[in-house]
Scaffold this motif. Structure first.
Motif, PDB file in Angstrom:
ATOM      1  N   THR A   1       0.303  -0.709  -0.297  1.00 28.66           N
ATOM      2  CA  THR A   1       0.350   0.371   0.031  1.00 28.66           C
ATOM      3  C   THR A   1       1.044   1.216   0.074  1.00 28.66           C
ATOM      4  OG1 THR A   1      -1.564  -1.484   1.369  1.00 28.66           O
ATOM      5  CG2 THR A   1      -2.022   0.980   1.489  1.00 28.66           C
ATOM      6  N   ALA A   2       0.469   2.327  -0.798  1.00 30.07           N
ATOM      7  CA  ALA A   2       1.336   3.392  -1.126  1.00 30.07           C
ATOM      8  C   ALA A   2       2.945   3.293  -0.856  1.00 30.07           C
ATOM      9  CB  ALA A   2       1.134   4.716   0.187  1.00 30.07           C
ATOM     10  N   PRO A   3       3.678   2.028  -1.995  1.00 27.53           N
ATOM     11  CA  PRO A   3       4.565   1.979  -1.563  1.00 27.53           C
ATOM     12  C   PRO A   3       5.844   3.620  -1.911  1.00 27.53           C
ATOM     13  CG  PRO A   3       4.522   1.892  -3.640  1.00 27.53           C
ATOM     14  CD  PRO A   3       2.596   2.022  -2.585  1.00 27.53           C
ATOM     15  N   LYS A   4       6.646   3.420  -1.335  1.00 27.60           N
ATOM     16  CA  LYS A   4       8.129   4.647  -1.332  1.00 27.60           C
ATOM     17  C   LYS A   4       9.215   3.162  -2.282  1.00 27.60           C
ATOM     18  CE  LYS A   4       6.485   6.296   3.367  1.00 27.60           C
ATOM     19  NZ  LYS A   4       7.046   6.799   3.952  1.00 27.60           N
ATOM     20  N   PRO A   5      10.323   4.799  -2.518  1.00 22.75           N
ATOM     21  CA  PRO A   5      11.372   4.101  -3.289  1.00 22.75           C
ATOM     22  C   PRO A   5      11.657   2.961  -2.712  1.00 22.75           C
ATOM     23  CG  PRO A   5      11.103   5.904  -3.293  1.00 22.75           C
ATOM     24  CD  PRO A   5       9.688   6.049  -2.609  1.00 22.75           C
ATOM     25  N   GLU A   6      11.700   3.104  -1.018  1.00 25.13           N
ATOM     26  CA  GLU A   6      12.761   1.721   0.059  1.00 25.13           C
ATOM     27  C   GLU A   6      12.436   0.547   0.111  1.00 25.13           C
ATOM     28  OE1 GLU A   6      11.965   5.137   0.941  1.00 25.13           O
ATOM     29  OE2 GLU A   6      11.609   5.301   2.728  1.00 25.13           O
ATOM     30  N   ASP A   7      11.029   0.460  -0.712  1.00 21.99           N
ATOM     31  CA  ASP A   7      10.080  -0.701  -0.291  1.00 21.99           C
ATOM     32  C   ASP A   7      10.528  -1.645  -1.835  1.00 21.99           C
ATOM     33  OD1 ASP A   7       6.966   1.322   0.371  1.00 21.99           O
ATOM     34  OD2 ASP A   7       9.068  -0.333   1.522  1.00 21.99           O
ATOM     35  N   SER A   8      12.038  -1.114  -2.785  1.00 23.81           N
ATOM     36  CA  SER A   8      12.309  -1.647  -4.095  1.00 23.81           C
ATOM     37  C   SER A   8      12.911  -2.966  -3.683  1.00 23.81           C
ATOM     38  CB  SER A   8      12.932  -0.893  -4.546  1.00 23.81           C
ATOM     39  OG  SER A   8      12.770   0.604  -5.590  1.00 23.81           O
ATOM     40  N   ALA A   9      12.060  -4.047  -4.023  1.00 21.76           N
ATOM     41  CA  ALA A   9      14.085  -5.016  -3.579  1.00 21.76           C
ATOM     42  C   ALA A   9      13.112  -6.858  -4.831  1.00 21.76           C
ATOM     43  CB  ALA A   9      13.646  -5.827  -2.633  1.00 21.76           C
TER      44      ALA A   9
END
Lengths: 113, 111
Positions: B76-84
């Motif tokens: 939900t509402a991802p941020k760049p730091e969720d990239s993986a």
């Protein structure tokens, strides 16, 4: 706690050379595992040790041997490295229960030329 | 033989754009389903364990759900730091210590 540590981080071998990958955990876990990870494939289990003094083969054990040195340490040995063993190797450990979580180390990237 | 299939293989989202990752599995009997996050050059990092159909677990922007044949990881509402890369693994009932992993979904969240 350092968790699960692995050495070395990188290694390049020539075909036929031998080496040992080291793994240690400081979480007082009973079970330890060795996986390999290759592009396009999921993590595959090589060997595991359910408890100190025991080891068992996983899905892809050929070409590898393991030693559970003590409760903390579990090593993986390549007796005669082959290019097909080029991979990233991960060690993991878990406490003891049937579904206790496996915690992974940072990995060793191995290239066999 | 246990099978775990993750889809999509790769997913690109804009920051704030919610989505779901899928993990479908085939096992004789499920003992547990695990979600891990893996950053480039790092080992998998544990996120969740689910044990039975209908179970849900949440952590920050992530929520994992489980049915009898698949699991979803909702972001939900991802941020760049969720990239993986997000990995799914199953443990079969009576399968001892063994986990069967999927090949992962590579998520990139852009500004």
């Amino acid at each position: 706690n350092a968790g699960v540590t692995q050495t070395p981080k990188f290694q390049v071998l020539k075909t036929g050379q031998s080496m040992t990958l080291q793994c240690a955990q400081d979480m007082n876990h009973n079970s330890m595992y060795w996986y390999r990870q290759d592009p396009g494939m999921g993590l595959r289990l090589i060997y595991y040790s359910a408890s100190e003094g025991t080891t068992d083969k996983g899905e892809v054990p050929n070409g590898y041997n393991v030693s559970r040195l003590n409760k903390r340490e579990f090593s993986l040995r390549l007796e005669s490295a082959a290019p097909s063993q080029t991979s990233v190797y991960f060690c993991a450990s878990k406490l003891a229960g049937d579904t206790d979580t496996q915690y992974f180390g940072p990995g060793t990237r191995l290239t066999v030329l | 033989e246990d099978q775990v299939t993750q889809s999509p293989e790769a997913l690109r989202l804009q920051e704030g754009e919610s989505s779901s990752l899928n993990c479908s599995y085939t096992v004789s009997g499920l003992r547990g389903l695990f979600w891990y996050r893996q950053d480039p050059g790092k080992g998998p990092e544990f996120l969740f364990t689910l044990y039975s159909a209908g179970e849900e677990k949440e952590k920050e922007r992530l929520k994992a759900t489980l049915t009898k044949k698949e699991s979803f990881l909702h972001i939900t509402a991802p941020k760049p730091e969720d990239s993986a890369t997000y990995l799914c693994a199953v443990q079969e009932a009576g399968g001892g210590n063994k986990l069967t992993f999927g090949t992962g979904t590579q998520l990139k969240v852009e500004l």
